[in-house]
Every structure is written in C-alpha cells, then in structure tokens.
Enzyme design. Structure first.
Site, PDB file in Angstrom:
ATOM      1  N   ASP A 156      -4.427   1.295  36.178  1.00  0.00           N
ATOM      2  CA  ASP A 156      -4.031   0.715  37.468  1.00  0.00           C
ATOM      3  C   ASP A 156      -3.201   1.744  38.224  1.00  0.00           C
ATOM      4  O   ASP A 156      -2.513   2.575  37.621  1.00  0.00           O
ATOM      5  CB  ASP A 156      -3.201  -0.554  37.265  1.00  0.00           C
ATOM      6  CG  ASP A 156      -4.033  -1.722  36.754  1.00  0.00           C
ATOM      7  OD1 ASP A 156      -5.209  -1.837  37.152  1.00  0.00           O
ATOM      8  OD2 ASP A 156      -3.503  -2.530  35.968  1.00  0.00           O
ATOM      9  N   ASP A 193     -10.218  -4.358  40.422  1.00  0.00           N
ATOM     10  CA  ASP A 193      -9.466  -5.596  40.649  1.00  0.00           C
ATOM     11  C   ASP A 193      -9.605  -6.051  42.100  1.00  0.00           C
ATOM     12  O   ASP A 193      -9.734  -7.244  42.383  1.00  0.00           O
ATOM     13  CB  ASP A 193      -7.982  -5.396  40.334  1.00  0.00           C
ATOM     14  CG  ASP A 193      -7.718  -5.058  38.881  1.00  0.00           C
ATOM     15  OD1 ASP A 193      -8.517  -5.444  38.011  1.00  0.00           O
ATOM     16  OD2 ASP A 193      -6.689  -4.393  38.620  1.00  0.00           O
TER      17      ASP A 193
END
Length: 187
Positions: free
Chosen positions: A124, A142
């Site tokens: 991330d 995401d």
C-alpha cells in the site's frame, strides 16, 4: 463486433489494465522508496507512504498466522473472482456500466491476490490524511475495488427504483385500473 466478445473484452481489458497499473505502481514504490518512508505530495492531505499490509482492509487479521492468512485470503479471493465472473456472465449485454464496475472489482482483486501470493502481504502507498487523522493507506487495486463496488451499488439502487411495481388504483367501477371483471385480466 460480437456482443459476447465485446462483453468479455471489457472484463479482460479493464481487469488487465487495472492489474498492470496496480503492479507497476507497486513496483515503482518498492524500488524507489524504503519501507515506511513517506513522501509529502500535498501538505496536510496526501503522502506517498510505502507500507505492507499483511491483513485485510484496515489491517484486519494482520496478527494471525501467516500460513492461515495466505490460505484464507487466497481462498477468499478465488471465491470472489468466481462470484464476480458469475455476476458478469449473468449481466445483460447492454449493461456496460455494470460490466465496467465488475471488471474494476475483478482487476483489483487479482492485483491484491498477486501481492499476497508473491509477498504474503499487500503493498500500500496512497496515504490520505487531515491533521493527525489518516485514512488507512491503500493502492490502485483497492481504489478499483472501491469504485467498482460503489458504482454497482448505485446501479442496483437505480434499477430497483425503475422496477417498482405500479400499485393498482381502484376506478369508479371498483376494479383496479379500469380492468373489467370477467376478462382474462381479472384480479
């Protein structure tokens, strides 16, 4: 162009595009930043911050056994991909917005699954915040999943509004909508 081919080309094109963009951005972050390094992009609002999330959304299951996580998340992802494929297959060929939404979710799911299979965790790097309040960091996959799910919810809500049955309204004769008794439309 054949309608079936066009539908599946949407799934493959959008899904593959998201996977490629997701994997390229993650590779760039991993090769140009150190783990936990943060680069301010918009002061007080957005940083590029390289982290690895061993859990699910918001770090759920992050502290469980890594073998369990791999099996659980891989199994869940494969199930979700099968479900998405079924939903996509059953969609009306003219529902291009729905097909794009499912394709985005499909591509995002594959992008994160590839991370789990390669690294045992998800990379991330998109870090939004206001003051000291940070939204959990996320990635392109995401984002695609979120946009796809929200789009599908909106589409489903709009479809449900369109398909509400018209209630029968009694007329002066006492029959709904002027239908005469004794006809094949008798209620």
């Amino acid at each position: 162009m054949n309608n079936g081919f066009q539908r599946w080309s949407i799934l493959l094109g959008v899904g593959f595009g998201i996977v490629v963009l997701d994997q390229i951005t993650k590779a760039l972050v991993m090769h140009t930043m150190h783990l936990h390094e943060s680069i301010p992009v918009i002061a007080g609002f957005f940083n590029l911050t390289y982290i690895r999330n061993p859990g699910a959304a918001f770090g759920m299951f992050a502290t469980t056994n890594s073998a369990f996580r791999l099996i659980f998340f891989a199994g869940t992802s494969i199930f979700a991909l099968g479900l998405l494929g079924t939903i996509f297959y059953r969609m009306h060929p003219a529902d291009v917005c729905g097909q794009l939404s499912v394709s985005a979710i499909f591509g995002g799911a594959i992008g994160n699954l590839l991370d789990r299979l390669q690294y045992g965790e998800v990379v991330d790097f998109l870090d939004f915040y206001v003051g000291g309040h940070h939204w959990p960091a996320f990635n392109v996959a995401d984002s695609a999943i979120t946009v796809g799910v929200v789009s599908l919810l909106i589409l489903f809500a709009m479809d449900n509004k369109k398909e509400q049955p018209v209630p029968a309204v009694p007329t002066e004769e006492g029959t709904p909508n002027g239908i005469e008794k004794g006809t094949k439309h008798d209620l």
